[in-house]
Structure formats: C-alpha cells, structure tokens
Scaffold this active site. Structure first.
Site, PDB file in Angstrom:
ATOM      1  N   LEU A 131     -23.924 -28.872  66.424  1.00  0.00           N
ATOM      2  CA  LEU A 131     -22.912 -29.656  67.129  1.00  0.00           C
ATOM      3  C   LEU A 131     -22.352 -30.678  66.152  1.00  0.00           C
ATOM      4  O   LEU A 131     -23.092 -31.230  65.335  1.00  0.00           O
ATOM      5  CB  LEU A 131     -23.511 -30.392  68.336  1.00  0.00           C
ATOM      6  CG  LEU A 131     -24.045 -29.555  69.506  1.00  0.00           C
ATOM      7  CD1 LEU A 131     -24.656 -30.466  70.562  1.00  0.00           C
ATOM      8  CD2 LEU A 131     -22.947 -28.696  70.117  1.00  0.00           C
ATOM      9  N   ASP A 132     -21.055 -30.947  66.243  1.00  0.00           N
ATOM     10  CA  ASP A 132     -20.468 -31.990  65.421  1.00  0.00           C
ATOM     11  C   ASP A 132     -21.122 -33.334  65.737  1.00  0.00           C
ATOM     12  O   ASP A 132     -21.648 -33.539  66.842  1.00  0.00           O
ATOM     13  CB  ASP A 132     -18.959 -32.093  65.677  1.00  0.00           C
ATOM     14  CG  ASP A 132     -18.207 -30.862  65.196  1.00  0.00           C
ATOM     15  OD1 ASP A 132     -18.722 -30.159  64.303  1.00  0.00           O
ATOM     16  OD2 ASP A 132     -17.106 -30.607  65.723  1.00  0.00           O
ATOM     17  N   ARG A 133     -21.046 -34.234  64.797  1.00  0.00           N
ATOM     18  CA  ARG A 133     -21.724 -35.525  64.941  1.00  0.00           C
ATOM     19  C   ARG A 133     -21.311 -36.259  66.217  1.00  0.00           C
ATOM     20  O   ARG A 133     -22.150 -36.822  66.926  1.00  0.00           O
ATOM     21  CB  ARG A 133     -21.429 -36.400  63.714  1.00  0.00           C
ATOM     22  CG  ARG A 133     -22.152 -37.741  63.736  1.00  0.00           C
ATOM     23  CD  ARG A 133     -21.905 -38.507  62.441  1.00  0.00           C
ATOM     24  NE  ARG A 133     -22.586 -39.790  62.455  1.00  0.00           N
ATOM     25  CZ  ARG A 133     -22.570 -40.659  61.454  1.00  0.00           C
ATOM     26  NH1 ARG A 133     -21.912 -40.363  60.328  1.00  0.00           N
ATOM     27  NH2 ARG A 133     -23.224 -41.812  61.540  1.00  0.00           N
ATOM     28  N   THR A 177     -20.033 -34.978  68.948  1.00  0.00           N
ATOM     29  CA  THR A 177     -20.192 -34.174  70.159  1.00  0.00           C
ATOM     30  C   THR A 177     -21.589 -34.387  70.736  1.00  0.00           C
ATOM     31  O   THR A 177     -22.578 -34.355  70.013  1.00  0.00           O
ATOM     32  CB  THR A 177     -19.985 -32.674  69.845  1.00  0.00           C
ATOM     33  OG1 THR A 177     -18.677 -32.492  69.305  1.00  0.00           O
ATOM     34  CG2 THR A 177     -20.120 -31.833  71.105  1.00  0.00           C
ATOM     35  N   ARG A 185     -11.873 -27.273  69.229  1.00  0.00           N
ATOM     36  CA  ARG A 185     -10.887 -28.253  68.777  1.00  0.00           C
ATOM     37  C   ARG A 185      -9.641 -27.576  68.225  1.00  0.00           C
ATOM     38  O   ARG A 185      -8.499 -27.980  68.511  1.00  0.00           O
ATOM     39  CB  ARG A 185     -11.524 -29.165  67.720  1.00  0.00           C
ATOM     40  CG  ARG A 185     -12.733 -29.915  68.243  1.00  0.00           C
ATOM     41  CD  ARG A 185     -13.571 -30.543  67.149  1.00  0.00           C
ATOM     42  NE  ARG A 185     -12.880 -31.654  66.501  1.00  0.00           N
ATOM     43  CZ  ARG A 185     -13.446 -32.417  65.559  1.00  0.00           C
ATOM     44  NH1 ARG A 185     -14.692 -32.169  65.171  1.00  0.00           N
ATOM     45  NH2 ARG A 185     -12.764 -33.402  65.015  1.00  0.00           N
TER      46      ARG A 185
END
Length: 309
Positions: A140-142, A144, A241
């Site tokens: 997961l992105d930071r 998120t 995104r």
C-alpha cells in the site's frame, strides 16, 4: 551501526517461495536493506536470476538460482522503532492465523524502510513477531490506509502468491473521486506504463503498458463528488489513482496525479492526505476456507465526507 555482507551468494528458490516477486524475495533475504537499494541492485544487474537480468516484479520458480551481491545492511535494533508504533500496530491486527495476518495499516506509515525512512511496517511487524519470517504479500502507498496482507510462513507466501497469479485475491478500496461519476458502475480496462518527469517516476495510461483493470462503483454522491468503491482486477502501481485520473476524476488530495489547483482545494477542505482506503480483502486460508477481512473508513475521511454533506 552497519554490517557488510562481503561475499556474493547464490540462493536457490525453495518450493515455499515459488511465485514470490523478486523484490520481495530479496527483502526477505536482506533484512534491513532499504527498498531503494534493492531496486538499484536489481536495475544495475547486480542481482541475477539463473544468470540473467530480471525485473523486480518477476515471479520466481522453485529451483531458480538468485545471485545476491554484497550489500551494506542497516542494523535494525529494537530502539529504531518507537514503542508507540509497535503498540499501535499490535492493536491494528484485524486477522491472524498460523500463516496469515491482516493489519489495518495507518495512513502516513510506509510499508518499507528506505528513502530516508529508518523503518517500515514490515520491520515493525517482524519485531512484534520475532522468530517468524514475515513477508509482504502486496503493498500500500504510504498515505493509503487499510487492509495489508502479510504472510507469516514460507508456505503462506507461496499459497498467497498463487492466489494473486490465479486472480483469487480480491482487494477493494474506498475512494473519493474529484467530480461526478456518470454511471453507477464504470469499468476502466486500460494498460498502465511508467514514465520519468523531473527525475521522478510516474505511471499513466499507456497502450504499450501492462494490462490493468479497475471497477468503480458509485456508493454516494457528495455535493458533486463521488464516494466510490474501487475493485482491483490487476495490481499495477498506482492503478486506482491512474485510472481515476484517466476518467478526469482524480482522487481527492492526490499529490501526484491531480492538478495543483485541486490539491490546494482539498487541503483547504482539511484533507491532509489522499482519500484512498483499502477497506476489504478476500483470500483463502491455508485450509482452503474463504476469509473476508474489512477495515472501517478512518475518522479523518469520515469527517471529510460529513463536511461535504
């Protein structure tokens, strides 16, 4: 204090690591090495698979021989990870059995150390469960938040990677699209590729890219903004995104794919991070039972929706 591995090693991929991505395989074998360094040694050809170059996303097979070069490893002592972080992550465990764990990752916490970060979620979880060889199954992105799937054993790594390959892992996200979704259900089946801009790597819809498929389901209209569920059918970097931006509806407060004016607007609304939350994940446990794990929408995102209403 740093420690240096001074010799090249040739590591055979065992059956329990079959299907694992090369970058995750290296992360497990070179604990403490920043993710940025792992990508660099792959990119520069220092890492080889069966004598040839390979990409980070390559899925390994049992019997493959991976050349691992010497590297400087960070000494991840317990003091590197604040006790409050360990306590927070302990409370964030949503599911755990003998081989699998799902945690509710807080926004703002990176899954890996590196790029100026001394530690990541995976380092903290390995500290909490010392003696277990914990691996990330996905990322997961930071910024998120939400469900993050971890494997606690080599067999679980193999089983979960097979589920990814066979499209049996179901991941769903809650997001806020900056505009009105025109239909209740919108399919975006557009390939995604990477490009460089100002020394940074971005993703975009690209006919020469890798296949990518996202389903957006409108849940509620909030003053012309669309609160939606995004279902991933593939797992490309920044997929939700990029596909949202492709629709002309970038995610609220997306600092990479939304226009600067919209980033400023959402900041003025009090939204301090991207509106993206991994709210549900479905997988099969080692005994073949289907398991669904959910995470509620965090308070900061709930407050934003309430302010729009």
């Amino acid at each position: 204090m740093n420690k240096v591995s001074s010799a090249v090693s040739q590591v055979e991929v065992t059956r329990d690591r079959e299907g694992q991505r090369l970058d995750n395989f290296l992360s497990a074998h070179m604990k403490g090495l920043p993710r940025s360094v792992i990508y660099r040694i792959i990119r520069t050809g220092q890492v080889r698979v069966n004598g040839g170059r390979a990409k980070p996303a390559r899925r390994l097979e049992a019997g493959d021989i991976v050349r691992i070069p010497p590297a400087t490893l960070r000494d991840n002592r317990p003091a590197d990870i604040p006790p409050a972080v360990l306590e927070l992550l302990q409370r964030s465990i949503l599911f755990e059995d003998q081989g699998i764990m799902v945690i509710d990752k807080p926004a703002g916490m990176a899954v890996h150390g590196g790029s100026g970060l001394a530690w990541g979620v995976i380092d903290a979880m390995r500290k909490l469960r010392e003696g277990l060889n914990i691996d990330l199954v996905h990322r997961l992105d930071r910024e998120t938040s939400g469900c993050l799937l971890l494997a606690l054993t080599g067999d679980a790594v193999r089983e979960l990677n097979n589920q990814i390959i066979n499209n049996q892992l179901d991941k769903r996200y809650l997001c806020l699209l900056d505009g009105r979704l025109q239909e209740q259900l919108v399919e975006v089946d557009e390939p995604i590729g990477k490009f460089e801009r100002s020394g940074q790597t971005f993703m975009r819809v690209d006919p020469a890219g890798k296949p990518a498929h996202t389903t957006f389901r409108l849940l509620q209209d909030h003053a012309g903004y669309s609160f939606a569920e995004a279902e991933l059918h593939t797992g490309r970097t920044h997929q939700i995104r990029v596909h949202a931006a492709h629709l002309g509806l970038p995610l609220a407060a997306d600092n990479r794919y939304a226009p600067a004016s919209r980033q400023k607007f959402w900041k003025q609304q009090g939204l301090k991070r991207i509106f993206l939350h991994a709210h549900q994940i479905r997988f099969f446990t080692s005994d073949g039972e289907q398991q669904i794990v959910s995470s509620p929408l965090p308070e900061d995102l709930n407050q934003l929706l309430a302010s729009l209403a």
